[in-house]
Structure formats: structure tokens, C-alpha cells
Design a protein around this motif. Sequence first.
Motif, PDB file in Angstrom:
ATOM      1  N   THR A 185       0.839  -1.189   0.000  1.00 28.98           N
ATOM      2  CA  THR A 185       0.000   0.000   0.000  1.00 28.98           C
ATOM      3  C   THR A 185       0.884   1.253   0.000  1.00 28.98           C
ATOM      4  N   LEU A 186       0.264   2.359  -0.329  1.00 29.36           N
ATOM      5  CA  LEU A 186       0.982   3.634  -0.360  1.00 29.36           C
ATOM      6  C   LEU A 186       1.525   3.990   1.024  1.00 29.36           C
ATOM      7  N   LEU A 187       0.754   3.739   2.057  1.00 31.72           N
ATOM      8  CA  LEU A 187       1.199   4.063   3.409  1.00 31.72           C
ATOM      9  C   LEU A 187       2.396   3.207   3.814  1.00 31.72           C
ATOM     10  N   GLY A 188       2.375   1.939   3.483  1.00 30.70           N
ATOM     11  CA  GLY A 188       3.500   1.059   3.794  1.00 30.70           C
ATOM     12  C   GLY A 188       4.767   1.467   3.067  1.00 30.70           C
ATOM     13  N   ILE A 189       4.638   1.804   1.796  1.00 31.29           N
ATOM     14  CA  ILE A 189       5.786   2.258   0.999  1.00 31.29           C
ATOM     15  C   ILE A 189       6.326   3.565   1.568  1.00 31.29           C
ATOM     16  N   SER A 190       5.419   4.458   1.933  1.00 33.34           N
ATOM     17  CA  SER A 190       5.816   5.748   2.505  1.00 33.34           C
ATOM     18  C   SER A 190       6.567   5.570   3.817  1.00 33.34           C
ATOM     19  N   THR A 191       6.077   4.670   4.642  1.00 35.57           N
ATOM     20  CA  THR A 191       6.713   4.399   5.933  1.00 35.57           C
ATOM     21  C   THR A 191       8.125   3.872   5.723  1.00 35.57           C
ATOM     22  N   ARG A 192       8.268   2.910   4.850  1.00 35.37           N
ATOM     23  CA  ARG A 192       9.597   2.334   4.576  1.00 35.37           C
ATOM     24  C   ARG A 192      10.532   3.412   4.022  1.00 35.37           C
ATOM     25  N   PHE A 193      10.005   4.252   3.125  1.00 37.54           N
ATOM     26  CA  PHE A 193      10.781   5.337   2.524  1.00 37.54           C
ATOM     27  C   PHE A 193      11.286   6.301   3.598  1.00 37.54           C
TER      28      PHE A 193
ATOM     29  N   ASN B 252      -5.875  13.125  -2.687  1.00 35.28           N
ATOM     30  CA  ASN B 252      -5.864  11.826  -2.037  1.00 35.28           C
ATOM     31  C   ASN B 252      -6.235  12.064  -0.576  1.00 35.28           C
ATOM     32  N   THR B 253      -7.515  11.841  -0.236  1.00 39.86           N
ATOM     33  CA  THR B 253      -7.972  12.160   1.118  1.00 39.86           C
ATOM     34  C   THR B 253      -7.290  11.298   2.167  1.00 39.86           C
ATOM     35  N   TYR B 254      -6.763  10.146   1.775  1.00 41.76           N
ATOM     36  CA  TYR B 254      -6.051   9.286   2.708  1.00 41.76           C
ATOM     37  C   TYR B 254      -4.843  10.024   3.275  1.00 41.76           C
ATOM     38  N   TYR B 255      -4.329  10.974   2.521  1.00 41.16           N
ATOM     39  CA  TYR B 255      -3.140  11.715   2.926  1.00 41.16           C
ATOM     40  C   TYR B 255      -3.402  13.199   3.049  1.00 41.16           C
ATOM     41  N   ASP B 256      -4.604  13.591   3.432  1.00 39.35           N
ATOM     42  CA  ASP B 256      -4.775  15.023   3.622  1.00 39.35           C
ATOM     43  C   ASP B 256      -4.167  15.416   4.966  1.00 39.35           C
ATOM     44  N   ALA B 257      -4.151  16.699   5.228  1.00 38.90           N
ATOM     45  CA  ALA B 257      -3.434  17.230   6.396  1.00 38.90           C
ATOM     46  C   ALA B 257      -3.843  16.576   7.705  1.00 38.90           C
ATOM     47  N   LYS B 258      -5.090  16.278   7.876  1.00 38.25           N
ATOM     48  CA  LYS B 258      -5.568  15.739   9.146  1.00 38.25           C
ATOM     49  C   LYS B 258      -5.400  14.226   9.246  1.00 38.25           C
ATOM     50  N   ASP B 259      -5.348  13.536   8.134  1.00 39.34           N
ATOM     51  CA  ASP B 259      -5.396  12.077   8.169  1.00 39.34           C
ATOM     52  C   ASP B 259      -4.062  11.355   8.097  1.00 39.34           C
TER      53      ASP B 259
ATOM     54  N   ARG C  88      -1.185  11.469   9.860  1.00 42.38           N
ATOM     55  CA  ARG C  88      -0.712  10.936  11.145  1.00 42.38           C
ATOM     56  C   ARG C  88      -1.671   9.873  11.680  1.00 42.38           C
ATOM     57  N   ARG C  89      -2.969  10.130  11.578  1.00 40.47           N
ATOM     58  CA  ARG C  89      -3.972   9.188  12.060  1.00 40.47           C
ATOM     59  C   ARG C  89      -3.883   7.864  11.289  1.00 40.47           C
ATOM     60  N   SER C  90      -3.701   7.925   9.987  1.00 41.48           N
ATOM     61  CA  SER C  90      -3.584   6.719   9.165  1.00 41.48           C
ATOM     62  C   SER C  90      -2.345   5.923   9.542  1.00 41.48           C
ATOM     63  N   PHE C  91      -1.251   6.628   9.780  1.00 42.04           N
ATOM     64  CA  PHE C  91       0.002   5.987  10.179  1.00 42.04           C
ATOM     65  C   PHE C  91      -0.187   5.250  11.507  1.00 42.04           C
ATOM     66  N   GLU C  92      -0.754   5.951  12.484  1.00 40.86           N
ATOM     67  CA  GLU C  92      -0.970   5.352  13.797  1.00 40.86           C
ATOM     68  C   GLU C  92      -1.932   4.170  13.724  1.00 40.86           C
ATOM     69  N   ASN C  93      -2.966   4.295  12.896  1.00 42.01           N
ATOM     70  CA  ASN C  93      -3.945   3.229  12.725  1.00 42.01           C
ATOM     71  C   ASN C  93      -3.290   1.988  12.109  1.00 42.01           C
ATOM     72  N   MET C  94      -2.420   2.199  11.128  1.00 39.39           N
ATOM     73  CA  MET C  94      -1.729   1.078  10.490  1.00 39.39           C
ATOM     74  C   MET C  94      -0.914   0.305  11.526  1.00 39.39           C
ATOM     75  N   LEU C  95      -0.163   1.018  12.362  1.00 40.08           N
ATOM     76  CA  LEU C  95       0.669   0.360  13.363  1.00 40.08           C
ATOM     77  C   LEU C  95      -0.162  -0.340  14.437  1.00 40.08           C
ATOM     78  N   SER C  96      -1.328   0.202  14.747  1.00 39.84           N
ATOM     79  CA  SER C  96      -2.156  -0.397  15.796  1.00 39.84           C
ATOM     80  C   SER C  96      -2.653  -1.783  15.402  1.00 39.84           C
ATOM     81  N   LYS C  97      -2.640  -2.085  14.126  1.00 38.10           N
ATOM     82  CA  LYS C  97      -3.114  -3.390  13.648  1.00 38.10           C
ATOM     83  C   LYS C  97      -2.030  -4.463  13.687  1.00 38.10           C
ATOM     84  N   ILE C  98      -0.808  -4.060  14.003  1.00 39.27           N
ATOM     85  CA  ILE C  98       0.307  -5.013  14.053  1.00 39.27           C
ATOM     86  C   ILE C  98       0.506  -5.440  15.501  1.00 39.27           C
TER      87      ILE C  98
END
Length: 168
Positions: A1-9, A90-97, A99-109
Amino acid sequence: TLLGISTRFMIETGIQGQELLALSADDISKKGDTIHIHRMARPINGRMCPEELPEDCQRTIQANRKVRQLALTLKEMAGPMTIMGAESHNTYYDAKDFRRSFENMLSKIPGVEPRTPAACRNTFVANQFAAGKKATEIAQMLGIKDTRGIAKFRPKRSRKKTVPKKSE
């Protein structure tokens, strides 16, 4: 996913989340071997707007093979606009989301503590220290002048406890 690639980057390059949000396809070379960091996304009226970094904070990252593939994937996803800024719609990466998306991704691990995108930069710094780089070199890679903020990520040296000799 875009978030995973971004995190690794972010972990591999030390780039900040705000710098990632302002990165455009034009900032990544055709081969993905150089990435020019010259803008940072700043929230203005709820939207992330790219703002030019001071000249002494701008830098060019020379990408290794691992980072090249990540950079090329981000470049392909970006199209002509910023990779994840408001311009891409890309609303998944708008200003408010972001950090929240990043934290949400990690909470599932399972077993992973809550972290923010800044943890990626901290991991990069710790990895550079572990590889034997000096604080001044790491600061230069990150586009910062002051090494005090990164010194806390220097590995703690093992200290041998000396046992006092008993007097006979």
C-alpha cells in the motif's frame, strides 16, 4: 500500500512526514537514484501547502538500491502533482489524516507500540549511528544544523563495572 511504501521510505531516508507530503514526482530522478528535498508541507486552513525549505535545510539524497525502488514507486504514484499533498486529492493523505492513518496502520500489528511518523526519522538516526556514522554526518543527511536533537538516539555504550580490589 501507499502508506507502507511511505513508511519504509521515511525509515530508509530520514525524510520527515511533512517533507514526504510535499515531495513531487519531479523531485525524484528518472532512475530514482537521487531525491531532492526542498519543500515541506505546512497546514494552512486545513490543507497541506508546500512551502520552500530554507536553503541550508535543502538536500539531495543519494539513494541506494533499496531506496531507489521505493522512490520510483512513489514517483509513479505521484503523477504530475505532489505525492501525497492536498493537490493530489488523495484524502487518505490530507493534512488531518496522515498521522492518524500511520498510527492506525501500526495499531493493527500485534506487539507494536503506538508511534507517530516521527518514529521513522528516529529509526533512521539510530540506524545511522549503529552503522558508525557521526552525529554531524547524520545531521547533514537530515538537513539540520544542530546535532543535540539526534544525540539521544546514539546507542548507549556498555560500561564495565569495576569491582574495587579488596585490601588484604
